[in-house]
Design a protein around this motif. Structure first.
Motif, PDB file in Angstrom:
ATOM      1  N   ASP A 227      29.199  80.587  10.223  1.00 44.35           N
ATOM      2  CA  ASP A 227      30.634  80.596  10.495  1.00 44.35           C
ATOM      3  C   ASP A 227      31.195  82.017  10.397  1.00 44.35           C
ATOM      4  OD1 ASP A 227      33.365  79.214  10.663  1.00 44.35           O
ATOM      5  OD2 ASP A 227      33.521  80.286   8.764  1.00 44.35           O
ATOM      6  N   ALA A 228      30.786  82.764   9.366  1.00 41.42           N
ATOM      7  CA  ALA A 228      31.252  84.144   9.218  1.00 41.42           C
ATOM      8  C   ALA A 228      30.774  85.018  10.371  1.00 41.42           C
ATOM      9  CB  ALA A 228      30.765  84.717   7.884  1.00 41.42           C
ATOM     10  N   LYS A 229      29.566  84.787  10.805  1.00 42.25           N
ATOM     11  CA  LYS A 229      29.021  85.547  11.935  1.00 42.25           C
ATOM     12  C   LYS A 229      29.807  85.243  13.206  1.00 42.25           C
ATOM     13  CE  LYS A 229      24.601  86.224  14.341  1.00 42.25           C
ATOM     14  NZ  LYS A 229      23.193  85.783  14.413  1.00 42.25           N
ATOM     15  N   TRP A 230      30.137  83.959  13.413  1.00 44.45           N
ATOM     16  CA  TRP A 230      30.924  83.561  14.589  1.00 44.45           C
ATOM     17  C   TRP A 230      32.301  84.220  14.580  1.00 44.45           C
ATOM     18  CZ3 TRP A 230      35.524  80.666  14.610  1.00 44.45           C
ATOM     19  CH2 TRP A 230      35.964  80.276  15.872  1.00 44.45           C
ATOM     20  N   ARG A 231      32.965  84.222  13.420  1.00 42.72           N
ATOM     21  CA  ARG A 231      34.302  84.813  13.332  1.00 42.72           C
ATOM     22  C   ARG A 231      34.253  86.314  13.591  1.00 42.72           C
ATOM     23  NH1 ARG A 231      37.808  81.097  11.134  1.00 42.72           N
ATOM     24  NH2 ARG A 231      36.771  79.274  10.219  1.00 42.72           N
ATOM     25  N   SER A 232      33.198  86.968  13.136  1.00 42.16           N
ATOM     26  CA  SER A 232      33.079  88.401  13.355  1.00 42.16           C
ATOM     27  C   SER A 232      32.901  88.715  14.836  1.00 42.16           C
ATOM     28  CB  SER A 232      31.905  88.951  12.544  1.00 42.16           C
ATOM     29  OG  SER A 232      31.778  90.346  12.754  1.00 42.16           O
ATOM     30  N   HIS A 233      32.082  87.918  15.521  1.00 43.67           N
ATOM     31  CA  HIS A 233      31.855  88.157  16.942  1.00 43.67           C
ATOM     32  C   HIS A 233      33.050  87.749  17.801  1.00 43.67           C
ATOM     33  CE1 HIS A 233      27.659  89.525  17.236  1.00 43.67           C
ATOM     34  NE2 HIS A 233      27.417  88.775  16.166  1.00 43.67           N
ATOM     35  N   ARG A 234      33.871  86.842  17.308  1.00 46.04           N
ATOM     36  CA  ARG A 234      35.033  86.390  18.080  1.00 46.04           C
ATOM     37  C   ARG A 234      36.320  87.106  17.666  1.00 46.04           C
ATOM     38  NH1 ARG A 234      31.343  84.997  20.602  1.00 46.04           N
ATOM     39  NH2 ARG A 234      30.811  82.862  21.314  1.00 46.04           N
ATOM     40  N   ALA A 235      36.243  88.067  16.760  1.00 42.58           N
ATOM     41  CA  ALA A 235      37.450  88.731  16.263  1.00 42.58           C
ATOM     42  C   ALA A 235      38.187  89.463  17.371  1.00 42.58           C
ATOM     43  CB  ALA A 235      37.080  89.710  15.144  1.00 42.58           C
ATOM     44  N   ALA A 236      37.456  89.985  18.351  1.00 36.78           N
ATOM     45  CA  ALA A 236      38.088  90.750  19.424  1.00 36.78           C
ATOM     46  C   ALA A 236      38.606  89.863  20.552  1.00 36.78           C
ATOM     47  CB  ALA A 236      37.093  91.777  19.987  1.00 36.78           C
ATOM     48  N   TRP A 237      38.321  88.587  20.501  1.00 37.01           N
ATOM     49  CA  TRP A 237      38.771  87.683  21.567  1.00 37.01           C
ATOM     50  C   TRP A 237      40.266  87.406  21.428  1.00 37.01           C
ATOM     51  CZ3 TRP A 237      34.998  83.359  23.441  1.00 37.01           C
ATOM     52  CH2 TRP A 237      33.766  83.935  23.747  1.00 37.01           C
ATOM     53  N   SER A 238      40.902  87.136  22.543  1.00 37.69           N
ATOM     54  CA  SER A 238      42.324  86.813  22.519  1.00 37.69           C
ATOM     55  C   SER A 238      42.535  85.437  21.896  1.00 37.69           C
ATOM     56  CB  SER A 238      42.876  86.820  23.946  1.00 37.69           C
ATOM     57  OG  SER A 238      42.193  85.872  24.753  1.00 37.69           O
ATOM     58  N   PRO A 239      43.733  85.170  21.363  1.00 35.34           N
ATOM     59  CA  PRO A 239      44.003  83.862  20.751  1.00 35.34           C
ATOM     60  C   PRO A 239      43.763  82.720  21.727  1.00 35.34           C
ATOM     61  CG  PRO A 239      45.711  85.430  20.170  1.00 35.34           C
ATOM     62  CD  PRO A 239      44.865  86.102  21.209  1.00 35.34           C
ATOM     63  N   ARG A 240      43.267  81.614  21.219  1.00 38.36           N
ATOM     64  CA  ARG A 240      42.994  80.424  22.008  1.00 38.36           C
ATOM     65  C   ARG A 240      43.457  79.190  21.246  1.00 38.36           C
ATOM     66  NH1 ARG A 240      39.661  84.251  23.812  1.00 38.36           N
ATOM     67  NH2 ARG A 240      38.594  84.077  25.832  1.00 38.36           N
ATOM     68  N   SER A 241      43.407  78.047  21.912  1.00 38.46           N
ATOM     69  CA  SER A 241      43.825  76.807  21.254  1.00 38.46           C
ATOM     70  C   SER A 241      42.762  76.375  20.247  1.00 38.46           C
ATOM     71  CB  SER A 241      44.034  75.705  22.301  1.00 38.46           C
ATOM     72  OG  SER A 241      42.804  75.377  22.932  1.00 38.46           O
ATOM     73  N   THR A 242      43.175  75.534  19.310  1.00 39.83           N
ATOM     74  CA  THR A 242      42.238  75.062  18.293  1.00 39.83           C
ATOM     75  C   THR A 242      41.112  74.243  18.909  1.00 39.83           C
ATOM     76  OG1 THR A 242      43.686  73.141  17.915  1.00 39.83           O
ATOM     77  CG2 THR A 242      43.978  75.061  16.470  1.00 39.83           C
ATOM     78  N   ALA A 243      41.412  73.500  19.980  1.00 38.35           N
ATOM     79  CA  ALA A 243      40.374  72.712  20.634  1.00 38.35           C
ATOM     80  C   ALA A 243      39.320  73.621  21.269  1.00 38.35           C
ATOM     81  CB  ALA A 243      40.992  71.799  21.688  1.00 38.35           C
ATOM     82  N   THR A 244      39.770  74.734  21.862  1.00 34.54           N
ATOM     83  CA  THR A 244      38.826  75.671  22.477  1.00 34.54           C
ATOM     84  C   THR A 244      37.957  76.334  21.425  1.00 34.54           C
ATOM     85  OG1 THR A 244      40.382  76.102  24.284  1.00 34.54           O
ATOM     86  CG2 THR A 244      38.630  77.719  23.946  1.00 34.54           C
ATOM     87  N   TRP A 245      38.583  76.753  20.321  1.00 29.57           N
ATOM     88  CA  TRP A 245      37.795  77.371  19.248  1.00 29.57           C
ATOM     89  C   TRP A 245      36.788  76.366  18.683  1.00 29.57           C
ATOM     90  CZ3 TRP A 245      37.498  82.048  19.845  1.00 29.57           C
ATOM     91  CH2 TRP A 245      38.564  82.949  19.906  1.00 29.57           C
ATOM     92  N   GLY A 246      37.213  75.106  18.511  1.00 34.71           N
ATOM     93  CA  GLY A 246      36.311  74.105  17.956  1.00 34.71           C
ATOM     94  C   GLY A 246      35.087  73.880  18.833  1.00 34.71           C
ATOM     95  N   ALA A 247      35.298  73.825  20.156  1.00 35.97           N
ATOM     96  CA  ALA A 247      34.176  73.629  21.064  1.00 35.97           C
ATOM     97  C   ALA A 247      33.239  74.830  21.049  1.00 35.97           C
ATOM     98  CB  ALA A 247      34.688  73.380  22.480  1.00 35.97           C
ATOM     99  N   ASP A 248      33.824  76.048  21.006  1.00 39.47           N
ATOM    100  CA  ASP A 248      33.003  77.256  20.978  1.00 39.47           C
ATOM    101  C   ASP A 248      32.224  77.349  19.666  1.00 39.47           C
ATOM    102  OD1 ASP A 248      32.412  79.983  22.248  1.00 39.47           O
ATOM    103  OD2 ASP A 248      33.128  80.564  20.271  1.00 39.47           O
ATOM    104  N   TRP A 249      32.867  76.975  18.574  1.00 37.79           N
ATOM    105  CA  TRP A 249      32.209  77.008  17.256  1.00 37.79           C
ATOM    106  C   TRP A 249      31.030  76.049  17.214  1.00 37.79           C
ATOM    107  CZ3 TRP A 249      31.356  73.615  13.176  1.00 37.79           C
ATOM    108  CH2 TRP A 249      31.046  74.182  11.943  1.00 37.79           C
ATOM    109  N   ARG A 250      31.203  74.854  17.762  1.00 30.89           N
ATOM    110  CA  ARG A 250      30.110  73.878  17.757  1.00 30.89           C
ATOM    111  C   ARG A 250      28.930  74.367  18.595  1.00 30.89           C
ATOM    112  NH1 ARG A 250      34.550  70.137  17.706  1.00 30.89           N
ATOM    113  NH2 ARG A 250      34.608  70.050  19.983  1.00 30.89           N
TER     114      ARG A 250
END
Length: 301
Positions: A227-250
């Motif tokens: 999870d920490a690795k995912w957040r670090s790699h996605r830190a530069a991405w623009s804001p998205r909806s919670t549903a989009t983040w959830g699908a990308d995280w899975r």
């Protein structure tokens, strides 16, 4: 309610490619548990960034699979096509019935014997969906996708003045304007966008990780590290909806490798530096670095 419908589309739909994008685009517009929404062919082309023929083929595939149907007896604004997700409606009705007395009750998977609830026309009218009058002025719909929207009905509202929709709940996606491709919503939808660092692992994502065996495979600490690795790699991405983040995280968690002594994760986070083990030769250190680099996401997953 569009959230529950989207969740069904993500987790239970068998669609793929453009068909999946079209199904999710329609599910995003669903205002209640009847799983009915209107959409023009042009709007689906904009939302999916697909051609007219691609969208038509996707709609035909969804109809053949039984996951989407056209309600030919109804019209949306400007004679736009009205769709229904019958299996999603049957699933939501089954969940509601099973959890009426026990909110935590287990719900058996959907079967062909589960009925699709009947439509409530009065509730459809609240979402600007009307039964067809049956007059000769209404052009017949020749195919699944329908033609481009006909000229709008006569509107007494003066030019350049837009009537404001009736106040609705936050879950009513049709109270906002349609988004342009690759842009945020022009109205209140922008408030629902969050950066990756602010997204929290919801109950659905954690249950998914446990049911799919990823929690047992990675362990609690391994899951937190991923999870920490995912957040670090996605830190530069623009804001998205919670549903989009959830699908990308899975998707990220499903592809995460198990920690293994013979395959050290040298670049767990961007900017990390390889730590050479004591006794490693230069060739072994280079090999370990190449293996770790292969594990690094490219940002195009």
């Amino acid at each position: 309610m569009s959230r529950d419908t989207r969740e069904w589309a993500w987790e239970s739909s068998t669609s793929r490619g453009n068909a999946r994008l079209v199904l999710l685009s329609i599910a995003d517009r669903v205002p209640d548990e009847q799983c009915v929404a209107w959409a023009s062919l042009t709007s689906l082309m904009r939302r999916t960034n697909a051609s007219r023929n691609a969208v038509r083929s996707a709609l035909a595939a969804l109809a053949e699979s039984g996951e989407l149907e056209v309600l030919d007896d109804f019209d949306g604004p400007q004679h736009s096509t009205v769709y229904r997700l019958p299996r999603a409606a049957a699933w939501l009705a089954k969940v509601a019935a099973a959890r009426e007395d026990d909110p935590d009750a287990y719900v058996e998977p959907l079967t062909g014997a589960d009925p699709v609830p009947e439509l409530d026309e009065n509730r459809l009218r609240k979402h600007r969906i009307w039964p067809k009058t049956g007059s000769e002025s209404d052009p017949p719909r020749q195919n699944l996708t329908g033609s481009d929207p006909a000229p709008p009905r006569q509107n007494p509202t003066p030019a350049r003045v837009r009537s404001r929709p009736r106040p609705g709940s936050d879950s009513d996606p049709q109270n906002r304007s349609e988004p342009k491709v690759n842009r945020r919503y022009s109205s209140s939808g922008a408030a629902d966008l969050v950066p990756a660092a602010d997204w929290e692992i919801d109950d659905a994502s954690r249950s998914w990780a446990q049911q799919e065996g990823h929690l047992a495979r990675l362990g609690e600490q391994g899951l937190q590290a991923a999870d920490a690795k995912w957040r670090s790699h996605r830190a530069a991405w623009s804001p998205r909806s919670t549903a989009t983040w959830g699908a990308d995280w899975r998707t990220w968690i499903a592809r995460e490798h198990n920690p293994a002594p013979g395959r050290p994760n040298l670049y767990a986070l961007p900017g990390g530096t390889p730590a050479t083990k004591a006794g490693m030769t230069r060739a072994e250190a280079h090999t370990a670095a190449l293996l770790a680099a292969l594990d690094e996401p490219t940002g195009t997953e």
